[in-house]
Design an enzyme around this catalytic site. Sequence first.
Site, PDB file in Angstrom:
ATOM      1  CB  SER A  20      -0.965  -0.041   1.179  1.00 34.40           C
ATOM      2  OG  SER A  20      -2.015   0.889   0.990  1.00 34.40           O
ATOM      3  CE1 TYR A  21       3.208   7.403   1.499  1.00 34.58           C
ATOM      4  CE2 TYR A  21       1.128   7.954   2.561  1.00 34.58           C
ATOM      5  CZ  TYR A  21       2.329   8.346   2.008  1.00 34.58           C
ATOM      6  OH  TYR A  21       2.659   9.685   1.950  1.00 34.58           O
TER       7      TYR A  21
ATOM      8  CD1 TRP B 138      -4.988   5.607   5.304  1.00 35.16           C
ATOM      9  CD2 TRP B 138      -4.404   7.701   4.796  1.00 35.16           C
ATOM     10  NE1 TRP B 138      -3.615   5.644   5.204  1.00 35.16           N
ATOM     11  CE2 TRP B 138      -3.236   6.920   4.896  1.00 35.16           C
ATOM     12  CE3 TRP B 138      -4.297   9.060   4.495  1.00 35.16           C
ATOM     13  CZ2 TRP B 138      -1.969   7.460   4.698  1.00 35.16           C
ATOM     14  CZ3 TRP B 138      -3.028   9.602   4.293  1.00 35.16           C
ATOM     15  CH2 TRP B 138      -1.890   8.804   4.392  1.00 35.16           C
TER      16      TRP B 138
ATOM     17  CG  ASP C  86      -5.351  -4.479  -3.306  1.00 31.28           C
ATOM     18  OD1 ASP C  86      -5.790  -3.321  -3.353  1.00 31.28           O
ATOM     19  OD2 ASP C  86      -4.392  -4.820  -2.589  1.00 31.28           O
TER      20      ASP C  86
ATOM     21  CG  HIS D 224      -5.379  -2.844   0.427  1.00 35.78           C
ATOM     22  ND1 HIS D 224      -4.682  -2.576  -0.729  1.00 35.78           N
ATOM     23  CD2 HIS D 224      -4.945  -1.939   1.336  1.00 35.78           C
ATOM     24  CE1 HIS D 224      -3.867  -1.555  -0.527  1.00 35.78           C
ATOM     25  NE2 HIS D 224      -4.007  -1.157   0.716  1.00 35.78           N
TER      26      HIS D 224
END
Length: 641
Positions: free
Chosen positions: A145-146, A198, A308, A343
């Site tokens: 992810s990030y 988020w 995802d 995810h």
Amino acid sequence: MKHLAVLLGAAFMLLVPLAQSQEQMGLDDLGPYEVRRERSHFVPMRDGVRLATDLYIPEGLDRPLGTVLERTPYNKNSDYTRIVSRAKFFASHGFVYAAQDKRGKYESEGEYLTTANDIEDGDDTIDWIAAQPWSNGKVGQMGCSYPGFTTMMSAQSLNPHLAAIIPQSAAMATGSLADRYSLLWRRGGTVALSMAAWHATAGSKVYYRPPPGLSREGYLEIVDDFDPIPKTLNMDSFAEDPTLMQRFREAYLTLPVRDMLEGFDAPPNDFVLLNEKPHYDEFFEELGYLSDDARVDVPALHINSWHDYGVAETLIHFNFFREHALSEEARENQYAIIGPTQHCAVETVSEQTVVGELDVGDARLDFYGTYLRWYDRWLNGNEDALKGMPRIQYYNIGANEWRSAEEWPLPGTVYTAFYLDSDGSANSRWGDGRLERDTDHSGSDSDSYVHDPATPFTTYRATTGQDTDVWSGGSRDRREVETRNDVLIFDTEPLEEALDVTGPVKAIIYLSSSAVDTDLDLTLVDVFPDGRAMGVYQGTLRVRYREGLDREVLMEPGKVYPVEVDMNAISNTFLPGHRIRLEVASARYPNHDRNLGTGGDNFTEAKGVVARNTVHHSEDYPSRLMLPVQPHKQASETSTH
């Protein structure tokens, strides 16, 4: 957010499936070396900012070592995203692991701006690692992810010490590349409302820090009594307050969207700054998101899952690196693994893998063993470490088995049209919509539904409040949300034989509307003989972007437009007796912001208009679903069922 994205050549798909059940190494399977942690090295960046970096070093090795780097906004000291567990795992197997807080986050200095500075900061960090006396000069980078995003940004630095990467679920790195603009979870020009929650927690711009310039020795004297985490909302807030996520979901109906976080004790963040700009704004180009002219030159193992949000982007990255990497070595060493999960959950596969509500069978694969072999090849120089490894390994849902290929899309793919038809009442799952292989439209020429942005089509089931969106919720039974009249349902007849659908999916919908703008939200569904309607994947397009995501062209009310909707990529075998279903709606609330139908920006507006949308399906307007069907011979030969 948990753990808070084309060639057709002569090579043939490998027809022998991978081992169905194999030993699976996990993070608890530590190697032979004891691990020493050196906490909070302050790594200097080119502008003087220092980034806090923990080193996990294997004991008892006298030779220079390769290093695996992970750069995270989620706190290098927390195992919330398993960063500490990964560090101990790799270090126990003979690698140094460097875990770094991103600029402006937790212990690191500097000002945080979401997704900024990662090319330069990654470059400087890699140089620092390579210069250390324990380093062999070779660095790998990984993260999901990030942290997968930061990995893709480092790839663009062209640092000669960056020897290999494992970007996982890294679709948010995609800017204008292939006209995707998936940055910050955007999809088809819409804004992901989950970015509000988020930003209000993980996206904080404020942390409590010691005085600038404090030495590492001075910092270590106070570190055990020092907590940088803001005392307003933070990553731990969801565990501390079980009602918090429900409060965010209720706030998703707030108009204008920019005011969504009012009423929450949120720290300063970039939610408004990043979402009030159109996705094609030069601001995002300056941050370094991947574009068609991006420069990369590193072997990569691309990881993602069919449920995802960015699996299509991952396969686009695979092809882009394979075609455009600067060196032959990098071009020839691109690999991808696509699992069946959601995810950042690909390594959670088990003997009985359940994705949402769907049992997909024994999806075990030795992910962590593969990661060790990957870095053994590129950081230790073991040229035999990847011998026999296919370029692409992917899990076919339905057949429930791992398969392999050398190219994407698969050679021999037959793009097959399924035409929309009805008797004029395709609304809800009790309607008469049909998907047909021929173009003989025997029924009505169109179906209409009303999109009211005040009561948008939802991905939640009213009885449970459970998310049925096929990437955040996995594959779940959609029958309850299909009872609404603002969704059109088109079904095939029950299949007489299995249909292997593997590859990129799209639909061409001929649409007219009473509004100047609307959304098309399409969902592909696998309908089981017992009636379960299990989501496969979806596509979304804000119709003003029908001529390209880099331009806005409003509709003329009543005029019919062909609208091509990218429905991403799948690998799903629809079994005999199952039906293929297409849902057509104009909202995916609360996953994405609602289209208010005014032609405005939808982010700062508070009032919308009701749109009457019509899907046309006739000889002149052949609306259709395009599925990448694999030849029957290949599907049957690779199946173990």
